[in-house]
Design a protein around this motif. Structure first.
Motif, PDB file in Angstrom:
ATOM      1  N   UNK A 143      27.989  15.720 -97.757  1.00 30.27           N
ATOM      2  CA  UNK A 143      29.284  15.253 -97.444  1.00 30.27           C
ATOM      3  C   UNK A 143      30.670  15.821 -98.053  1.00 30.27           C
ATOM      4  N   UNK A 144      30.262  16.260 -99.254  1.00 29.32           N
ATOM      5  CA  UNK A 144      31.531  16.934 -99.799  1.00 29.32           C
ATOM      6  C   UNK A 144      32.193  18.322 -99.311  1.00 29.32           C
ATOM      7  N   UNK A 145      31.007  18.696 -98.359  1.00 26.30           N
ATOM      8  CA  UNK A 145      31.386  20.099 -97.919  1.00 26.30           C
ATOM      9  C   UNK A 145      32.030  20.210 -96.337  1.00 26.30           C
ATOM     10  N   UNK A 146      31.903  18.571 -96.031  1.00 21.42           N
ATOM     11  CA  UNK A 146      32.397  18.502 -94.495  1.00 21.42           C
ATOM     12  C   UNK A 146      33.875  18.442 -94.617  1.00 21.42           C
ATOM     13  N   UNK A 147      34.399  18.919 -93.466  1.00 24.30           N
ATOM     14  CA  UNK A 147      36.055  18.722 -93.164  1.00 24.30           C
ATOM     15  C   UNK A 147      36.502  17.301 -93.133  1.00 24.30           C
ATOM     16  N   UNK A 148      35.721  16.690 -92.424  1.00 27.82           N
ATOM     17  CA  UNK A 148      36.250  15.150 -92.137  1.00 27.82           C
ATOM     18  C   UNK A 148      35.017  14.178 -92.229  1.00 27.82           C
TER      19      UNK A 148
END
Length: 404
Positions: free
Chosen positions: A106-111
């Motif tokens: 999740x922390x690597x997701x742009x949104x």
């Protein structure tokens, strides 16, 4: 003191934005089907269930389905919707994101967006979500007027909506979208203007402003059929639509889609991915998925879906393969909603359908009527076409019938 009228800058385009804007990659949608009340206009797969044991079964099944279905690395976007995800108590709310984070970075997701309703969103839950990697909140307000809130079966007050927004900000939420609804029976332009100003006073980072529709199967549609409700005058709704675009433009919001306006938070990548026919995986009861023209929808009842998920079985209850022309038609139908329009060259490359040729008659007719602009391969709605968007885009949804 600003009321949202100050000019805003939309977030700069990044590589992740460009990826989303191309329809490339895969997004993840997580459906939480529980609500405190079934709103009269809602046709989503949602249920009034306050039993925490049922919530636990849902979370167990969701974990199992995520482990089975997500094999796509870092998604273009994640959207946790419903229903009302914020209805879950703090412990189960944390479990929800832990289940997603087990398979998605999740922390690597742009949104990463989570939907919330004012009556159940608290600072504690916002902090849980942010700690898990959520970077965007979408809050369903709909209206600030007490009578219209009751008409729509909303479970919150105007004051609670403002308090919930403040709690999101206090928790550090920097990207908060607010949903509003206009065209509610009996609503006047002045009343809608008041709603819009009250929303702007919160200084949201994005606004979604929808014209109320009477979807089959809903309470409001049933009331309409039986004469207990009368729709607003079409001209009144049109005046509200025009005012929305003019007022939000003056406030610095960019109308990147018919009903969606980007402020400091920028456009919603997840929704744009849908409008561009990108691939997505949907998990949870009733969630839909799409991959390269294959579309399937999960079983809707929570019990049936959970039984399949916990048994390690596919959860789909229905599926369809879109014909190339059907896929091309849907691309135009969806793409015309976007301010950037739809690129028929891209549609042709994706579907194998020469869209400029197949839809030539409709394109020519709409161009003569002044409803669309044509710039090379790109079709976009004119200001006149925006007022008839459903009619214009709907004309492209009969691709299976030869024109000549």
């Amino acid at each position: 003191m600003t009321t949202g009228a100050a000019r805003r800058s939309v977030a700069p385009v990044t590589a992740n934005d460009a990826r989303a804007a191309s329809g490339a990659g895969t997004s993840l949608y997580v459906h939480v089907p529980f609500c405190v009340v079934k709103c009269g206009y809602c046709d989503f797969n949602s249920y009034v269930v306050d039993d925490r044991a049922v919530h636990d079964v849902f979370l167990d099944a969701l974990t199992a389905e995520l482990r089975r279905e997500w094999r796509h690395g870092t998604p273009v976007s994640v959207f946790v919707g419903g229903g009302t995800p914020s209805l879950l108590d703090p412990v189960r709310f944390a479990r929800l994101f832990a289940a997603i984070a087990e398979v998605v970075p999740l922390r690597e997701c742009a949104e990463v967006t989570v939907e919330a309703n004012p009556e159940s969103m608290t600072r504690e839950k916002a902090e849980i979500a942010r700690a898990a990697g959520v970077n965007r909140f979408s809050m369903g307000v709909q209206t600030f007027d007490p009578a219209r809130l009751r008409f729509l079966d909303r479970a919150h007050s105007a004051e609670r909506a403002e308090a919930a927004f403040a709690e999101l900000r206090a928790a550090g939420a920097a990207n908060v979208s607010v949903d509003l609804m206009f065209g509610i029976p009996g609503e006047t332009l002045a009343q809608w203007q008041a709603d819009l100003e009250r929303a702007l006073a919160l200084q949201p980072d994005h606004l979604s402003c929808y014209n109320l529709t009477f979807e089959p199967g809903t309470r409001l549609h049933h009331d309409l059929e039986h004469g207990r409700v009368v729709t607003n005058d079409e001209e009144a709704d049109r005046a509200m639509f025009v005012h929305t675009r003019e007022r939000l433009a003056a406030a610095g919001f960019v109308a990147y889609e018919i009903s969606n306006f980007a402020g400091r938070g920028g456009p919603c990548r997840h929704n744009d991915h849908y409008w561009l026919q990108g691939d997505y995986v949907g998990v949870g009861p009733g969630a839909s998925s799409h991959r390269a023209g294959q579309r399937w929808t999960n079983l809707k009842p929570v019990e049936a879906w959970a039984k399949a998920a916990l048994a390690g079985l596919p959860c789909a209850g229905s599926a369809e393969t879109l014909r190339p022309r059907q896929r091309a038609a849907e691309a135009i139908w969806l793409g015309l909603r976007r301010a950037d329009g739809v690129d028929l060259g891209v549609v042709a490359a994706r579907t194998g359908v020469a869209a400029q040729v197949w839809f030539a008659e409709d394109i020519a007719a709409h161009r003569r009527a002044g409803w669309i602009d044509v710039d090379g391969d790109v079709l976009s709605l004119t200001p006149a076409g925006l007022l008839l968007a459903d009619r214009v885009s709907g004309d492209y949804l009969a691709p299976g019938v030869p024109r000549r």
